[in-house]
Design a protein around this motif. Structure first.
Motif, PDB file in Angstrom:
ATOM      1  N   MET A  18       0.571  -1.257   0.043  1.00 29.83           N
ATOM      2  CA  MET A  18       0.076   0.412  -0.111  1.00 29.83           C
ATOM      3  C   MET A  18       0.941   1.297   0.102  1.00 29.83           C
ATOM      4  O   MET A  18       1.676   1.066   0.645  1.00 29.83           O
ATOM      5  CB  MET A  18      -1.543   0.108   1.487  1.00 29.83           C
ATOM      6  N   VAL A  19       0.301   2.805  -0.750  1.00 28.20           N
ATOM      7  CA  VAL A  19       0.848   3.350  -0.403  1.00 28.20           C
ATOM      8  C   VAL A  19       0.882   3.913   1.107  1.00 28.20           C
ATOM      9  O   VAL A  19      -0.242   4.022   1.587  1.00 28.20           O
ATOM     10  CB  VAL A  19      -0.059   4.907  -1.239  1.00 28.20           C
ATOM     11  N   GLY A  20       1.544   4.542   1.534  1.00 25.10           N
ATOM     12  CA  GLY A  20       2.180   4.833   3.211  1.00 25.10           C
ATOM     13  C   GLY A  20       2.380   6.461   3.095  1.00 25.10           C
ATOM     14  O   GLY A  20       3.373   6.737   2.137  1.00 25.10           O
ATOM     15  N   GLY A  21       2.214   7.265   3.893  1.00 25.54           N
ATOM     16  CA  GLY A  21       1.766   8.549   3.954  1.00 25.54           C
ATOM     17  C   GLY A  21       1.617   9.013   4.791  1.00 25.54           C
ATOM     18  O   GLY A  21       0.500   9.303   4.450  1.00 25.54           O
ATOM     19  N   LYS A  22       1.312   9.655   6.018  1.00 29.45           N
ATOM     20  CA  LYS A  22       0.628  10.387   6.471  1.00 29.45           C
ATOM     21  C   LYS A  22      -0.240  11.702   5.656  1.00 29.45           C
ATOM     22  O   LYS A  22      -1.650  11.469   5.911  1.00 29.45           O
ATOM     23  CB  LYS A  22       0.457  11.733   7.942  1.00 29.45           C
ATOM     24  N   GLY A  23       0.298  12.286   5.000  1.00 26.33           N
ATOM     25  CA  GLY A  23      -0.100  13.133   4.378  1.00 26.33           C
ATOM     26  C   GLY A  23      -1.045  12.921   3.033  1.00 26.33           C
ATOM     27  O   GLY A  23      -1.333  13.172   2.620  1.00 26.33           O
ATOM     28  N   ILE A  24      -0.328  12.145   2.741  1.00 28.91           N
ATOM     29  CA  ILE A  24      -1.164  10.820   1.664  1.00 28.91           C
ATOM     30  C   ILE A  24      -2.478  10.494   2.165  1.00 28.91           C
ATOM     31  O   ILE A  24      -3.426  10.636   1.633  1.00 28.91           O
ATOM     32  CB  ILE A  24      -0.713   9.871   0.746  1.00 28.91           C
ATOM     33  N   ASN A  25      -3.070   9.552   3.363  1.00 28.59           N
ATOM     34  CA  ASN A  25      -3.572   9.226   4.068  1.00 28.59           C
ATOM     35  C   ASN A  25      -4.559  10.625   4.160  1.00 28.59           C
ATOM     36  O   ASN A  25      -6.169  10.557   3.942  1.00 28.59           O
ATOM     37  CB  ASN A  25      -3.377   8.602   4.702  1.00 28.59           C
ATOM     38  N   ALA A  26      -3.762  11.714   5.102  1.00 31.23           N
ATOM     39  CA  ALA A  26      -5.083  13.134   5.061  1.00 31.23           C
ATOM     40  C   ALA A  26      -5.463  13.434   3.863  1.00 31.23           C
ATOM     41  O   ALA A  26      -6.480  13.808   3.846  1.00 31.23           O
ATOM     42  CB  ALA A  26      -4.164  13.861   5.926  1.00 31.23           C
TER      43      ALA A  26
END
Length: 319
Positions: free
Chosen positions: A34-42
């Motif tokens: 999966m793609v990770g990264g707090k800003g991407i999820n937000a």
């Protein structure tokens, strides 16, 4: 429009095993990439809720290409800066009993030139587009000083002081911001991250949290959202404090719930909502994320149903 910035995103690889045995052969039952990264999820959550969203940051290598390809399927606009090196991998091993082991790579090297490009793009965007809020998300990349977020907040404030800034990070990068004069409008620690900043024991008791914050440098941060898992949330809004009670749900995957909370905040701020609505949107998004197998994802109907059931109570006791 809102902007999310993720300077150190990742490709998340999830392995499910019956029992993880260090030093031995472990056979994997389930694999997810999966793609990770707090800003991407937000960004994903805010865009699902209907907010025009622009996601930026740094990407590199084959993993970076995977993130870009995945971003094309999303509703947000992605404009990541290509850098030398490889976007990091983050591995999570989950056992049947729920135990979790995480292995996170440090990621690529970010140079002053890379940061100059990011600031240049932000400058152009902020001077040509109506941006209501910006979230700065996640850990710093290799090569970035711990005060990098202090400088970024100062840069944004110099362009437009009316833009709301949400900072979702932890450790030294959060400590540097808290001890500076460049405060964001929002921070979003969980109870463990808050305890680390305050140098206090971990607690979810509202009165203790209020006392600890009022007796620290955090009292000058306008808004603090503390995620408390199934216990809901604790919120500081200037001199007022609130508890936020969420309905009981069947949690499937709590990973990314904090990021979804940021997405909910961004969505409400972009609508110029009341602070009560900001709190409800934040907690409803974080809770709705926990109902999904996909990290940093919500169904709007779940969001709406949860939001109706959220209870907010002001803490009136003096400390």
């Amino acid at each position: 429009m809102i902007i999310t910035i993720t300077v150190n995103p990742s490709v998340d690889r999830l392995y499910s095993v019956k029992r993880f045995q260090p030093g031995k052969l472990n056979r994997v039952e389930t694999i997810k990439k999966m793609v990770g990264g707090k800003g991407i999820n937000a960004a994903r959550v805010a865009s699902i809720l209907g907010t025009l969203t622009y996601a930026s940051g740094f990407l590199g290598g084959e993993n970076g290409e995977f993130v870009l390809h995945s971003a094309k399927q999303e509703q947000f606009v992605s404009d990541f800066i290509q850098v030398d090196g490889e976007t990091r991998n983050c591995y999570t091993i989950i056992e049947k009993n729920g135990n979790k082991t995480e292995i996170n790579e440090t990621g690529f090297l970010i140079t002053p030139k890379n940061m100059y490009v990011l600031r240049s793009r932000l400058h152009a965007l902020l001077n040509t587009t109506d941006v209501s809020s910006i979230s700065i998300n996640g850990s710093l990349a290799t090569g970035m000083p711990t005060n990098s977020y202090v400088d970024l907040i100062k840069f944004i404030h110099a362009i437009d002081s009316k833009i709301k800034i949400i900072l979702d990070t932890s450790g030294n990068s959060l400590k540097d911001v808290v001890s500076s004069s460049q405060f964001p409008d929002f921070i979003k620690p969980n109870e463990h991250e808050l305890a680390e900043i305050l140098d206090k024991p971990v607690t979810t008791d509202p009165l203790t949290l209020m006392k600890n914050i009022n007796n620290s440098s955090l009292k000058d941060i306008p808004n603090i959202f503390v995620s408390l898992g199934e216990n809901g949330g604790f919120v500081k809004h200037y001199s007022q404090f609130y508890t936020v009670k969420i309905p009981k749900i069947h949690a499937v995957n709590t990973e990314g719930s904090g990021d979804a909370t940021v997405g909910g905040i961004l969505n409400a701020l972009d609508k110029d909502s009341s602070f009560n609505e900001v709190m409800k949107s934040a907690m409803a998004a974080g809770t709705a994320n926990a109902m999904e197998t996909k990290t940093g994802y919500i169904h709007t109907q779940n969001f709406k149903n949860i939001k109706k059931q959220i209870q907010i109570n002001e803490i009136l006791a003096t400390v």
